[in-house]
Design an enzyme around this catalytic site. Structure first.
Site, PDB file in Angstrom:
ATOM      1  N   TYR A   1      -4.762  18.219  -9.214  1.00 39.61           N
ATOM      2  CA  TYR A   1      -5.117  17.030  -8.417  1.00 39.61           C
ATOM      3  C   TYR A   1      -6.255  16.256  -9.087  1.00 39.61           C
ATOM      4  CZ  TYR A   1      -7.291  14.211  -4.756  1.00 39.61           C
ATOM      5  OH  TYR A   1      -7.851  13.170  -4.051  1.00 39.61           O
TER       6      TYR A   1
ATOM      7  N   SER B   1      -0.673   7.551   6.646  1.00 37.86           N
ATOM      8  CA  SER B   1      -1.782   8.330   7.215  1.00 37.86           C
ATOM      9  C   SER B   1      -3.065   8.055   6.450  1.00 37.86           C
ATOM     10  CB  SER B   1      -1.463   9.837   7.173  1.00 37.86           C
ATOM     11  OG  SER B   1      -1.494  10.307   5.840  1.00 37.86           O
ATOM     12  N   GLY B   2      -4.144   8.620   6.965  1.00 36.32           N
ATOM     13  CA  GLY B   2      -5.417   8.616   6.264  1.00 36.32           C
ATOM     14  C   GLY B   2      -5.911   7.257   5.793  1.00 36.32           C
TER      15      GLY B   2
ATOM     16  N   ILE C   1       0.857  -1.190   0.000  1.00 36.90           N
ATOM     17  CA  ILE C   1       0.000   0.000   0.000  1.00 36.90           C
ATOM     18  C   ILE C   1       0.889   1.234   0.000  1.00 36.90           C
ATOM     19  CG2 ILE C   1      -1.820   1.283   1.192  1.00 36.90           C
ATOM     20  CD1 ILE C   1      -2.649  -1.291   2.566  1.00 36.90           C
ATOM     21  N   THR C   2       0.761   2.068  -1.031  1.00 30.73           N
ATOM     22  CA  THR C   2       1.557   3.301  -1.050  1.00 30.73           C
ATOM     23  C   THR C   2       0.874   4.348  -0.165  1.00 30.73           C
ATOM     24  OG1 THR C   2       0.433   4.319  -2.952  1.00 30.73           O
ATOM     25  CG2 THR C   2       2.272   2.823  -3.433  1.00 30.73           C
ATOM     26  N   GLY C   3       1.692   5.177   0.470  1.00 31.40           N
ATOM     27  CA  GLY C   3       1.123   6.233   1.322  1.00 31.40           C
ATOM     28  C   GLY C   3       0.327   5.674   2.477  1.00 31.40           C
ATOM     29  N   ALA C   4       0.892   4.662   3.140  1.00 30.24           N
ATOM     30  CA  ALA C   4       0.160   4.024   4.242  1.00 30.24           C
ATOM     31  C   ALA C   4       0.483   4.671   5.588  1.00 30.24           C
ATOM     32  CB  ALA C   4       0.476   2.530   4.273  1.00 30.24           C
TER      33      ALA C   4
HETATM   34  P1  NDP Z   1      -3.441  11.602   3.275  1.00 33.03           P
HETATM   35  O1  NDP Z   1      -2.736  12.873   3.014  1.00 33.03           O
HETATM   36  O2  NDP Z   1      -3.822  11.284   4.668  1.00 33.03           O
HETATM   37  O3  NDP Z   1      -2.603  10.384   2.711  1.00 33.03           O
HETATM   38  C1  NDP Z   1      -1.821  10.495   1.591  1.00 33.03           C
HETATM   39  C2  NDP Z   1      -0.592   9.630   1.738  1.00 33.03           C
HETATM   40  O4  NDP Z   1       0.208   9.769   0.586  1.00 33.03           O
HETATM   41  C3  NDP Z   1       0.276  10.021   2.925  1.00 33.03           C
HETATM   42  O5  NDP Z   1       0.662   8.844   3.579  1.00 33.03           O
HETATM   43  C4  NDP Z   1       1.458  10.687   2.274  1.00 33.03           C
HETATM   44  O6  NDP Z   1       2.667  10.536   2.979  1.00 33.03           O
HETATM   45  C5  NDP Z   1       1.540   9.911   0.983  1.00 33.03           C
HETATM   46  N1  NDP Z   1       2.372  10.580   0.005  1.00 33.03           N
HETATM   47  C6  NDP Z   1       2.264  11.847  -0.444  1.00 33.03           C
HETATM   48  N2  NDP Z   1       3.249  12.101  -1.299  1.00 33.03           N
HETATM   49  C7  NDP Z   1       4.008  10.987  -1.393  1.00 33.03           C
HETATM   50  C8  NDP Z   1       5.178  10.649  -2.097  1.00 33.03           C
HETATM   51  N3  NDP Z   1       5.806  11.523  -2.866  1.00 33.03           N
HETATM   52  N4  NDP Z   1       5.673   9.412  -1.961  1.00 33.03           N
HETATM   53  C9  NDP Z   1       5.079   8.529  -1.160  1.00 33.03           C
HETATM   54  N5  NDP Z   1       3.980   8.789  -0.455  1.00 33.03           N
HETATM   55  C10 NDP Z   1       3.449  10.015  -0.568  1.00 33.03           C
HETATM   56  O7  NDP Z   1      -4.727  11.633   2.319  1.00 33.03           O
HETATM   57  P2  NDP Z   1      -5.888  10.559   2.080  1.00 33.03           P
HETATM   58  O8  NDP Z   1      -5.735   9.412   2.966  1.00 33.03           O
HETATM   59  O9  NDP Z   1      -7.162  11.300   2.064  1.00 33.03           O
HETATM   60  O10 NDP Z   1      -5.597  10.132   0.577  1.00 33.03           O
HETATM   61  C11 NDP Z   1      -5.409   8.808   0.187  1.00 33.03           C
HETATM   62  C12 NDP Z   1      -5.991   8.587  -1.189  1.00 33.03           C
HETATM   63  O11 NDP Z   1      -7.395   8.758  -1.151  1.00 33.03           O
HETATM   64  C13 NDP Z   1      -5.490   9.552  -2.247  1.00 33.03           C
HETATM   65  O12 NDP Z   1      -5.257   8.838  -3.429  1.00 33.03           O
HETATM   66  C14 NDP Z   1      -6.646  10.504  -2.447  1.00 33.03           C
HETATM   67  O13 NDP Z   1      -6.657  11.035  -3.733  1.00 33.03           O
HETATM   68  C15 NDP Z   1      -7.797   9.562  -2.231  1.00 33.03           C
HETATM   69  N6  NDP Z   1      -9.082  10.164  -1.911  1.00 33.03           N
HETATM   70  C16 NDP Z   1      -9.243  10.882  -0.755  1.00 33.03           C
HETATM   71  C17 NDP Z   1     -10.454  11.431  -0.462  1.00 33.03           C
HETATM   72  C18 NDP Z   1     -10.686  12.214   0.772  1.00 33.03           C
HETATM   73  O14 NDP Z   1     -11.789  12.691   0.928  1.00 33.03           O
HETATM   74  N7  NDP Z   1      -9.733  12.358   1.657  1.00 33.03           N
HETATM   75  C19 NDP Z   1     -11.605  11.245  -1.346  1.00 33.03           C
HETATM   76  C20 NDP Z   1     -11.309  10.478  -2.529  1.00 33.03           C
HETATM   77  C21 NDP Z   1     -10.101   9.946  -2.774  1.00 33.03           C
HETATM   78  P3  NDP Z   1       3.035  11.414   4.289  1.00 33.03           P
HETATM   79  O15 NDP Z   1       2.293  10.756   5.398  1.00 33.03           O
HETATM   80  O16 NDP Z   1       4.496  11.245   4.386  1.00 33.03           O
HETATM   81  O17 NDP Z   1       2.581  12.794   4.008  1.00 33.03           O
HETATM   82 MG1  PMR Z   2     -16.802  18.798  -2.442  1.00 26.89          MG
HETATM   83  C1  PMR Z   2     -22.612  16.729  -3.341  1.00 26.89           C
HETATM   84  C2  PMR Z   2     -21.727  16.148  -2.735  1.00 26.89           C
HETATM   85  C3  PMR Z   2     -20.295  16.435  -2.627  1.00 26.89           C
HETATM   86  C4  PMR Z   2     -19.380  15.459  -2.403  1.00 26.89           C
HETATM   87  C5  PMR Z   2     -19.650  13.990  -2.248  1.00 26.89           C
HETATM   88  C6  PMR Z   2     -18.105  16.084  -2.351  1.00 26.89           C
HETATM   89  C7  PMR Z   2     -16.914  15.394  -2.177  1.00 26.89           C
HETATM   90  N1  PMR Z   2     -18.254  17.438  -2.507  1.00 26.89           N
HETATM   91  C8  PMR Z   2     -19.602  17.699  -2.684  1.00 26.89           C
HETATM   92  C9  PMR Z   2     -20.175  18.943  -2.913  1.00 26.89           C
HETATM   93  C10 PMR Z   2     -19.517  20.170  -2.857  1.00 26.89           C
HETATM   94  N2  PMR Z   2     -18.205  20.343  -2.611  1.00 26.89           N
HETATM   95  C11 PMR Z   2     -20.126  21.468  -3.038  1.00 26.89           C
HETATM   96  C12 PMR Z   2     -21.586  21.688  -3.320  1.00 26.89           C
HETATM   97  C13 PMR Z   2     -19.137  22.395  -2.902  1.00 26.89           C
HETATM   98  C14 PMR Z   2     -19.248  23.885  -3.028  1.00 26.89           C
HETATM   99  C15 PMR Z   2     -19.555  24.473  -1.749  1.00 26.89           C
HETATM  100  C16 PMR Z   2     -17.924  21.683  -2.613  1.00 26.89           C
HETATM  101  C17 PMR Z   2     -16.705  22.289  -2.413  1.00 26.89           C
HETATM  102  C18 PMR Z   2     -15.516  21.581  -2.242  1.00 26.89           C
HETATM  103  C19 PMR Z   2     -14.200  22.125  -2.094  1.00 26.89           C
HETATM  104  C20 PMR Z   2     -13.796  23.531  -2.053  1.00 26.89           C
HETATM  105  N3  PMR Z   2     -15.428  20.187  -2.225  1.00 26.89           N
HETATM  106  C21 PMR Z   2     -14.134  19.879  -2.116  1.00 26.89           C
HETATM  107  C22 PMR Z   2     -13.372  21.018  -2.034  1.00 26.89           C
HETATM  108  C23 PMR Z   2     -12.004  20.607  -1.943  1.00 26.89           C
HETATM  109  O1  PMR Z   2     -11.019  21.301  -1.830  1.00 26.89           O
HETATM  110  C24 PMR Z   2     -11.954  19.116  -2.054  1.00 26.89           C
HETATM  111  C25 PMR Z   2     -11.337  18.790  -3.369  1.00 26.89           C
HETATM  112  O2  PMR Z   2     -11.866  19.074  -4.406  1.00 26.89           O
HETATM  113  O3  PMR Z   2     -10.186  18.168  -3.391  1.00 26.89           O
HETATM  114  C26 PMR Z   2      -9.720  17.886  -4.691  1.00 26.89           C
HETATM  115  C27 PMR Z   2     -13.412  18.692  -2.054  1.00 26.89           C
HETATM  116  C28 PMR Z   2     -14.027  17.453  -2.051  1.00 26.89           C
HETATM  117  N4  PMR Z   2     -15.385  17.305  -2.190  1.00 26.89           N
HETATM  118  C29 PMR Z   2     -15.673  15.973  -2.118  1.00 26.89           C
HETATM  119  C30 PMR Z   2     -14.468  15.252  -1.947  1.00 26.89           C
HETATM  120  C31 PMR Z   2     -14.381  13.756  -1.833  1.00 26.89           C
HETATM  121  C32 PMR Z   2     -13.466  16.159  -1.897  1.00 26.89           C
HETATM  122  C33 PMR Z   2     -12.052  15.739  -1.555  1.00 26.89           C
HETATM  123  C34 PMR Z   2     -11.045  15.396  -2.409  1.00 26.89           C
HETATM  124  C35 PMR Z   2     -10.988  14.281  -3.381  1.00 26.89           C
HETATM  125  O4  PMR Z   2     -11.746  14.201  -4.299  1.00 26.89           O
HETATM  126  O5  PMR Z   2     -10.142  13.440  -3.265  1.00 26.89           O
END
Ligand code: NDP
Ligand code: PMR
Ligand code: LMG
Length: 399
Positions: free
Chosen positions: A274, A96-97, A91-94
């Site tokens: 992104y 956190s999160g 698992i890459t990036g394990a």
């Molecule tokens: P986190 O920031 O908690 O986790 C990201 C991980 O990636 C960290 O462990 C970080 O390492 C690692 N990482 C970043 N850069 C590098 C690098 N250069 N080399 C190796 N590892 C690296 O975020 P999330 O857990 O939210 O994100 C995990 C995945 O989920 C991502 O692919 C994200 O796009 C996806 N995702 C997240 C959503 C969300 O709502 N959070 C929604 C949809 C998808 P370090 O701990 O050292 O910073």
């Molecule tokens: Mg979003 C309707 C539902 C919905 C969902 C499921 C997400 C997921 N978001 C929703 C709606 C909205 N968002 C709306 C209506 C807005 C305007 C107010 C909004 C805004 C917003 C911002 C500014 N949302 C965001 C951001 C971010 O900076 C995040 C992002 O785009 O990261 C790329 C984000 C996200 N919204 C999500 C999810 C899952 C993210 C997190 C990042 C990701 O896709 O990995």
């Protein structure tokens, strides 16, 4: 850790240069998993050359001991029952999160040995400890996806370890929503696409053979996607929207010198970069599926685990956003999911026998039941997938 590894290895074992399975050891179950599972290898700092060489040696020794591991399914000579060995999942990036939560869920199941591929070894070690993961269930290896050299080094070390590879999870990502100027990977690619897409693209390509060779009943390559890259959703329509255009920036190397830093050739925008990188992740999964599923039997999948609004992904966002985003997602969009729940979802995609279908983008409904979701037009465009693949393989030096 290195000392621990060395101490566990019997002195009579000599270290072969290439640590692949030695046939005479293959069927023995004497040392197998337990030794390997205790041995931790740290390839973290290029500055600590001595340490690395030492560890690589222990890695090679470990390889031979690991090579004693039995085939995926063995029949007990005592009661004739079939048993499945522990699966090996990277698992890459394990650290956190989502990655950490998934590592924890899989480790706790007792069925998996998790290789946590992380850029910060100490952070990963602390994270694993505080998540309560027990040592025999994980190994931390250094991987910085923002450096293709590091990716290659990681792959070499993994191959030398002799450990089988049953599942690869491309999870790590960076998100730079507030950056005014682009930053770059070691090779000079814009950081988000360079890390999230190109680093993982090279990693998966180089490890495909290892997955192929695995005798595990279900081998999988999983790439984490997202709703925000899919413009057929409300979330995907929040500006700036993902759009790869005609890939002119990607083809130019995303370096900001003789090409744009953005895939579509536009001005730098961290949030868009992104989202574009996530589109590339989802396209890559489908292209892998088209090229390799039939031939290899590997399951290629992607997923949107839900909005995990509390993770480190938003570390660079303004404090007000970090404060309001979780309640906004919890109470208004209702898309919020905890890290623990999201980890269980990704763990299902790794391990559940029911989720073996290839080429699928998984999502979960309100009752947390998985379903095959629909990708946007762009994220499911075959021609674009092929082009992203071809341009990317040039950029990472595979073509
Ligand atoms: P986190 O920031 O908690 O986790 C990201 C991980 O990636 C960290 O462990 C970080 O390492 C690692 N990482 C970043 N850069 C590098 C690098 N250069 N080399 C190796 N590892 C690296 O975020 P999330 O857990 O939210 O994100 C995990 C995945 O989920 C991502 O692919 C994200 O796009 C996806 N995702 C997240 C959503 C969300 O709502 N959070 C929604 C949809 C998808 P370090 O701990 O050292 O910073
Ligand atoms: Mg979003 C309707 C539902 C919905 C969902 C499921 C997400 C997921 N978001 C929703 C709606 C909205 N968002 C709306 C209506 C807005 C305007 C107010 C909004 C805004 C917003 C911002 C500014 N949302 C965001 C951001 C971010 O900076 C995040 C992002 O785009 O990261 C790329 C984000 C996200 N919204 C999500 C999810 C899952 C993210 C997190 C990042 C990701 O896709 O990995
Ligand atoms: C940018 O801002 C940032 O500048 C950038 O740094 C990056 O973060 C990027 O995508 C990430 O976002 C987007 C910005 C402007 O959105 C905001 O954050 C502003 C918030 C404005 C608040 C609006 C009120 C919401 C309710 C209040 C709740 C309080 C809690 C707030 C918590 C904040 C967390 C977000 O975005 C806009 O322009 C706003 C317009 C929103 C666009 C929605 C698009 C709808 C399009 C509909 C098309 C649907 C077609 C598809 C159909 C699918 C059917 C399912």
């Amino acid at each position: 850790m290195a000392l621990q590894a060395a101490a566990l290895v019997p002195a009579t074992f000599s270290a072969p240069k290439e640590g692949k399975a030695t046939p005479s050891f293959k069927d023995s179950t004497l040392f197998g998993v337990s030794l390997a599972d205790h041995a931790k290898v740290d390839f973290s700092s290029s500055a600590l050359r001595c340490k690395r060489e030492f560890n690589q040696r222990t890695g090679a020794v470990r390889a031979q001991t690991t090579a004693t591991a039995s085939p995926a399914i063995t029949r007990s000579s005592v009661d004739g029952k079939k048993t499945l060995r522990k699966g090996s999942v990277i698992i890459t990036g394990a650290s956190s999160g989502l990655g950490l939560a998934t590592a924890k869920a899989l480790a706790e199941s007792g069925k998996w040995h998790v290789i946590m591929a992380c850029r910060d070894f100490l952070k990963a070690e602390r994270a694993a400890k505080s998540a309560g993961m027990s040592k025999e269930n994980y190994t931390i290896m250094h991987l910085d996806l923002a450096s293709l050299d590091s990716v290659r080094q990681f792959v070499d070390s993994y191959k030398r370890s002799g450990r089988p590879l049953d599942v690869l999870v491309c999870n790590a990502a960076v998100y730079q929503p507030t950056a005014k100027e682009p930053s770059f990977t070691a090779e000079g690619f814009e950081l988000s696409v360079g890390t999230n897409h190109l680093g993982h693209f090279l990693l998966s390509r180089l490890l495909l053979d290892d997955l192929k060779q695995s005798d595990y009943p279900s081998k999988r390559l999983i790439i984490v996607g997202s709703i925000t890259g899919n413009t057929n959703t409300l979330a995907g329509n929040v500006p700036p929207k993902a759009n790869l255009g005609d890939l002119r920036g990607l083809a130019g190397g995303l370096n900001g010198l003789n090409s744009s830093t953005m895939i579509d050739g536009g001005d730098f925008d961290g949030a868009k970069a992104y989202k574009d990188s996530k589109v590339c992740n989802m396209l890559t999964m489908q292209e892998f599926h088209r090229r390799y599923h039939e031939e290899t039997g590997i399951t290629f999948a992607s997923l949107y685990p839900g909005c995990i609004a509390t993770t480190g992904l938003f570390r660079e966002h303004i404090p007000l956003f970090r404060l309001l985003f979780p309640p906004f997602q919890k109470y208004i969009t209702k898309g919020f999911v905890s890290e623990e729940e999201a980890g269980k979802r990704l763990a299902q995609v790794v391990s559940e026998p029911s989720l073996t279908k290839s080429g699928v983008y998984w999502s979960w409904n309100k009752d947390s039941a998985s379903f095959e979701n629909q990708l946007s037009e762009e994220a499911s465009n075959q021609e674009k997938a092929r082009k992203v693949w071809e341009v990317s393989e040039k950029l990472v030096g595979l073509a």
